[in-house]
Write a protein that holds these residues in place. Structure first.
Motif, PDB file in Angstrom:
ATOM      1  N   GLU A  52       7.167  13.087  57.793  1.00 13.05           N
ATOM      2  CA  GLU A  52       5.837  13.216  57.534  1.00 13.05           C
ATOM      3  C   GLU A  52       4.315  13.184  58.476  1.00 13.05           C
ATOM      4  OE1 GLU A  52       2.957  14.793  55.582  1.00 13.05           O
ATOM      5  OE2 GLU A  52       4.662  15.449  54.987  1.00 13.05           O
ATOM      6  N   PRO A  53       3.221  13.313  58.867  1.00 12.12           N
ATOM      7  CA  PRO A  53       1.760  12.250  59.686  1.00 12.12           C
ATOM      8  C   PRO A  53       1.587  11.668  58.162  1.00 12.12           C
ATOM      9  CG  PRO A  53       2.395  14.641  60.398  1.00 12.12           C
ATOM     10  CD  PRO A  53       4.068  15.019  59.113  1.00 12.12           C
ATOM     11  N   ALA A  54       1.425  11.768  57.078  1.00 14.70           N
ATOM     12  CA  ALA A  54       0.896  11.198  56.365  1.00 14.70           C
ATOM     13  C   ALA A  54       1.066   9.818  56.043  1.00 14.70           C
ATOM     14  CB  ALA A  54       0.798  12.397  55.125  1.00 14.70           C
ATOM     15  N   ASP A  55       2.722  10.062  55.899  1.00 18.90           N
ATOM     16  CA  ASP A  55       3.516   8.051  55.995  1.00 18.90           C
ATOM     17  C   ASP A  55       2.713   7.513  57.261  1.00 18.90           C
ATOM     18  OD1 ASP A  55       4.352   8.879  53.960  1.00 18.90           O
ATOM     19  OD2 ASP A  55       6.510   9.397  54.586  1.00 18.90           O
ATOM     20  N   MET A  56       2.859   7.916  58.216  1.00 18.02           N
ATOM     21  CA  MET A  56       2.455   7.421  59.440  1.00 18.02           C
ATOM     22  C   MET A  56       0.801   7.050  59.903  1.00 18.02           C
ATOM     23  SD  MET A  56       5.337   9.075  61.576  1.00 18.02           S
ATOM     24  CE  MET A  56       7.053   8.925  60.981  1.00 18.02           C
ATOM     25  N   LEU A  57      -0.150   7.304  58.873  1.00 19.60           N
ATOM     26  CA  LEU A  57      -1.016   8.232  60.305  1.00 19.60           C
ATOM     27  C   LEU A  57      -2.148   6.557  59.329  1.00 19.60           C
ATOM     28  CD1 LEU A  57      -2.559  11.393  58.763  1.00 19.60           C
ATOM     29  CD2 LEU A  57      -2.695  10.685  60.920  1.00 19.60           C
ATOM     30  N   ASP A  58      -1.836   5.741  58.589  1.00 17.93           N
ATOM     31  CA  ASP A  58      -1.987   4.064  59.069  1.00 17.93           C
ATOM     32  C   ASP A  58      -1.939   3.528  60.437  1.00 17.93           C
ATOM     33  OD1 ASP A  58      -4.086   4.894  56.000  1.00 17.93           O
ATOM     34  OD2 ASP A  58      -2.538   3.838  55.232  1.00 17.93           O
ATOM     35  N   TYR A  59      -0.739   3.332  60.501  1.00 13.51           N
ATOM     36  CA  TYR A  59      -0.625   2.166  61.645  1.00 13.51           C
ATOM     37  C   TYR A  59      -0.765   3.679  62.723  1.00 13.51           C
ATOM     38  CZ  TYR A  59       1.973   0.073  64.820  1.00 13.51           C
ATOM     39  OH  TYR A  59       2.528  -0.382  66.044  1.00 13.51           O
ATOM     40  N   VAL A  60      -1.353   4.739  62.857  1.00 10.06           N
ATOM     41  CA  VAL A  60      -2.143   5.192  63.750  1.00 10.06           C
ATOM     42  C   VAL A  60      -3.372   4.747  63.844  1.00 10.06           C
ATOM     43  CG1 VAL A  60      -3.107   7.554  64.734  1.00 10.06           C
ATOM     44  CG2 VAL A  60      -0.037   7.191  63.628  1.00 10.06           C
ATOM     45  N   ARG A  61      -3.862   4.931  62.813  1.00  7.70           N
ATOM     46  CA  ARG A  61      -5.465   4.230  63.117  1.00  7.70           C
ATOM     47  C   ARG A  61      -5.940   3.166  63.423  1.00  7.70           C
ATOM     48  NH1 ARG A  61      -5.116   7.903  57.269  1.00  7.70           N
ATOM     49  NH2 ARG A  61      -6.147  10.083  58.021  1.00  7.70           N
ATOM     50  N   ALA A  62      -4.943   2.197  63.118  1.00  8.70           N
ATOM     51  CA  ALA A  62      -4.953   0.784  63.041  1.00  8.70           C
ATOM     52  C   ALA A  62      -4.661   0.199  64.044  1.00  8.70           C
ATOM     53  CB  ALA A  62      -3.857  -0.743  61.970  1.00  8.70           C
ATOM     54  N   THR A  63      -3.838   1.026  65.199  1.00  8.20           N
ATOM     55  CA  THR A  63      -3.081   1.019  66.961  1.00  8.20           C
ATOM     56  C   THR A  63      -4.594   1.696  67.392  1.00  8.20           C
ATOM     57  OG1 THR A  63      -1.090   1.982  66.304  1.00  8.20           O
ATOM     58  CG2 THR A  63      -1.184   0.382  66.313  1.00  8.20           C
ATOM     59  N   MET A  64      -5.391   2.391  67.138  1.00  4.50           N
ATOM     60  CA  MET A  64      -6.222   3.378  68.307  1.00  4.50           C
ATOM     61  C   MET A  64      -6.215   2.263  69.134  1.00  4.50           C
ATOM     62  SD  MET A  64      -6.617   6.621  67.663  1.00  4.50           S
ATOM     63  CE  MET A  64      -6.458   7.954  65.700  1.00  4.50           C
ATOM     64  N   GLY A  65      -6.204   2.895  70.273  1.00  2.00           N
ATOM     65  CA  GLY A  65      -6.665   2.677  71.443  1.00  2.00           C
ATOM     66  C   GLY A  65      -5.241   1.931  72.636  1.00  2.00           C
ATOM     67  N   GLU A  66      -3.783   2.145  71.644  1.00  2.00           N
ATOM     68  CA  GLU A  66      -2.911   0.804  72.826  1.00  2.00           C
ATOM     69  C   GLU A  66      -2.323   2.409  72.787  1.00  2.00           C
ATOM     70  OE1 GLU A  66       0.997  -1.061  71.001  1.00  2.00           O
ATOM     71  OE2 GLU A  66      -0.062   0.192  69.078  1.00  2.00           O
ATOM     72  N   SER A  67      -1.838   2.054  73.776  1.00  2.00           N
ATOM     73  CA  SER A  67      -0.398   3.225  74.918  1.00  2.00           C
ATOM     74  C   SER A  67      -0.092   3.968  73.663  1.00  2.00           C
ATOM     75  CB  SER A  67       0.088   2.477  75.691  1.00  2.00           C
ATOM     76  OG  SER A  67       1.314   3.314  76.168  1.00  2.00           O
ATOM     77  N   LYS A  68       0.231   5.156  73.284  1.00  2.00           N
ATOM     78  CA  LYS A  68       0.536   5.980  72.783  1.00  2.00           C
ATOM     79  C   LYS A  68       2.658   6.106  72.215  1.00  2.00           C
ATOM     80  CE  LYS A  68      -2.912   7.649  71.325  1.00  2.00           C
ATOM     81  NZ  LYS A  68      -4.142   6.544  72.057  1.00  2.00           N
ATOM     82  N   ILE A  69       3.028   5.472  73.813  1.00  2.00           N
ATOM     83  CA  ILE A  69       3.916   5.629  73.964  1.00  2.00           C
ATOM     84  C   ILE A  69       4.497   3.957  73.287  1.00  2.00           C
ATOM     85  CG2 ILE A  69       4.055   4.449  76.033  1.00  2.00           C
ATOM     86  CD1 ILE A  69       6.927   6.674  74.137  1.00  2.00           C
ATOM     87  N   SER A  70       4.026   3.107  72.929  1.00  2.00           N
ATOM     88  CA  SER A  70       4.174   2.429  72.716  1.00  2.00           C
ATOM     89  C   SER A  70       3.629   1.887  71.089  1.00  2.00           C
ATOM     90  CB  SER A  70       3.222   1.034  72.646  1.00  2.00           C
ATOM     91  OG  SER A  70       3.684   0.518  73.920  1.00  2.00           O
ATOM     92  N   VAL A  71       3.046   3.039  70.420  1.00  2.00           N
ATOM     93  CA  VAL A  71       2.757   3.388  68.984  1.00  2.00           C
ATOM     94  C   VAL A  71       4.638   4.427  68.737  1.00  2.00           C
ATOM     95  CG1 VAL A  71       1.360   5.015  67.370  1.00  2.00           C
ATOM     96  CG2 VAL A  71       0.398   3.357  68.835  1.00  2.00           C
ATOM     97  N   PHE A  72       5.125   5.488  69.144  1.00  2.00           N
ATOM     98  CA  PHE A  72       5.441   5.970  68.892  1.00  2.00           C
ATOM     99  C   PHE A  72       7.293   5.499  68.849  1.00  2.00           C
ATOM    100  CE2 PHE A  72       2.727   9.786  70.563  1.00  2.00           C
ATOM    101  CZ  PHE A  72       2.474  10.423  69.133  1.00  2.00           C
ATOM    102  N   ARG A  73       6.983   4.210  69.926  1.00  2.00           N
ATOM    103  CA  ARG A  73       8.519   3.519  69.772  1.00  2.00           C
ATOM    104  C   ARG A  73       8.308   2.097  68.832  1.00  2.00           C
ATOM    105  NH1 ARG A  73       7.350   1.813  76.007  1.00  2.00           N
ATOM    106  NH2 ARG A  73       8.551   3.582  77.022  1.00  2.00           N
ATOM    107  N   HIS A  74       6.956   1.850  68.252  1.00  2.00           N
ATOM    108  CA  HIS A  74       7.406   1.358  66.880  1.00  2.00           C
ATOM    109  C   HIS A  74       7.413   2.529  65.549  1.00  2.00           C
ATOM    110  CE1 HIS A  74       5.444  -1.391  63.776  1.00  2.00           C
ATOM    111  NE2 HIS A  74       4.946  -0.700  63.109  1.00  2.00           N
ATOM    112  N   LEU A  75       6.704   3.248  65.877  1.00  2.00           N
ATOM    113  CA  LEU A  75       7.027   4.330  64.366  1.00  2.00           C
ATOM    114  C   LEU A  75       8.597   4.900  64.555  1.00  2.00           C
ATOM    115  CD1 LEU A  75       3.707   6.331  64.344  1.00  2.00           C
ATOM    116  CD2 LEU A  75       4.905   4.551  63.220  1.00  2.00           C
ATOM    117  N   PHE A  76       9.248   5.218  65.414  1.00  2.00           N
ATOM    118  CA  PHE A  76       9.694   5.729  65.968  1.00  2.00           C
ATOM    119  C   PHE A  76      11.461   5.444  65.693  1.00  2.00           C
ATOM    120  CE2 PHE A  76       7.130   9.218  65.815  1.00  2.00           C
ATOM    121  CZ  PHE A  76       7.634   9.832  64.963  1.00  2.00           C
ATOM    122  N   GLY A  77      11.585   3.722  66.745  1.00  2.00           N
ATOM    123  CA  GLY A  77      12.049   2.954  66.727  1.00  2.00           C
ATOM    124  C   GLY A  77      13.463   3.765  67.737  1.00  2.00           C
ATOM    125  N   GLU A  78      13.766   4.533  68.432  1.00  2.00           N
ATOM    126  CA  GLU A  78      14.676   5.005  69.367  1.00  2.00           C
ATOM    127  C   GLU A  78      14.169   5.522  70.188  1.00  2.00           C
ATOM    128  OE1 GLU A  78      17.991   7.788  68.430  1.00  2.00           O
ATOM    129  OE2 GLU A  78      18.270   7.009  65.918  1.00  2.00           O
TER     130      GLU A  78
END
Length: 236
Positions: A52-78
């Motif tokens: 569900e995107p809404a559950d993750m958008l706050d983190y996405v906004r807070a980490t704008m500018g970071e490498s996108k793969i790093s953001v996805f590693r944090h959010l999805f773990g595996e």
């Protein structure tokens, strides 16, 4: 000319002019209008993985500018899920670019041209993958505008807030004798942190993207500008 460059203090002081030879500019939110495209592409990637995107958008906004793969590693773990999400994100963003949804911020091209006419070298950086960065540059007709373009993969894989892209720009261009002759400009806290960690002589935030003045200053911005168009005047 008064130099702001202090060996122990990153950033800059209002009213002073640095001896800047290399300008490292962020793309989305700084020179390229974001218009919510990152969030749209992220939502598509999250749905691709059944999240569900809404559950993750706050983190996405807070980490704008970071490498996108790093953001996805944090959010999805595996790692496999993170890579899958990143591919879906890049595909969704590419579709938005192909649909004409990308545009330069007002005065961005002129700013880069002016900086180069002042004798400065300009490097464009991004947290996107190279394919996405190239698609944006092509859509804007900017393939030959900057002296160099860099994505995290060009700097060993680490994007912001690490200083790697700034230091890679410093090493590859070889136009500056000291990291204090480098300016780093962006719209996010992570842009500011990367500049501070690289020891840049000027770390400046712009208010055309993700984060506000307080967040930019807290992350190390010595100056906060309304937009990148003010930069040549600051450096002149």
């Amino acid at each position: 000319m008064t130099s702001l460059m202090n060996p122990t203090t990153p950033g800059t002081t209002p009213g002073t002019t640095p001896d800047i030879r290399l300008v490292v500019l962020d793309m989305a939110g700084t020179t390229v209008a974001d218009g919510g495209l990152v969030e749209e592409a992220f939502a598509a990637a999250a749905r691709h993985l059944g999240a569900e995107p809404a559950d993750m958008l706050d983190y996405v906004r807070a980490t704008m500018g970071e490498s996108k793969i790093s953001v996805f590693r944090h959010l999805f773990g595996e790692e496999a899920k993170a890579q899958d999400a990143n591919k879906a994100f890049e595909a969704a963003y590419a579709d938005l670019v192909d649909g004409g949804r990308v545009a330069a911020l007002p005065g961005a091209r002129e700013t880069i041209e002016t900086l180069k006419s002042q004798g400065r070298t300009v490097v464009l950086t991004t947290g996107f993958a190279r394919t996405t960065q190239d698609a944006i540059l092509a859509a804007l007709g900017w393939q030959d505008l900057a002296d160099l373009t860099l994505c995290p993969a060009d700097a060993g894989g680490r994007g912001r807030p690490y200083p790697d892209m700034v230091l890679t720009a410093f090493l590859r261009t070889a136009v500056a004798d000291d990291v204090r002759q480098v300016a780093v400009v962006g719209d996010t806290s992570y842009d500011m942190l990367s500049g501070v960690r690289a020891g840049a002589g000027l770390v400046a935030g712009v208010l055309t993207g993700a984060h506000g003045a307080d967040a930019l200053r807290a992350a190390g911005a010595g100056q906060v500008l309304d937009g990148v168009g003010q930069l040549p005047g600051v450096l002149a």
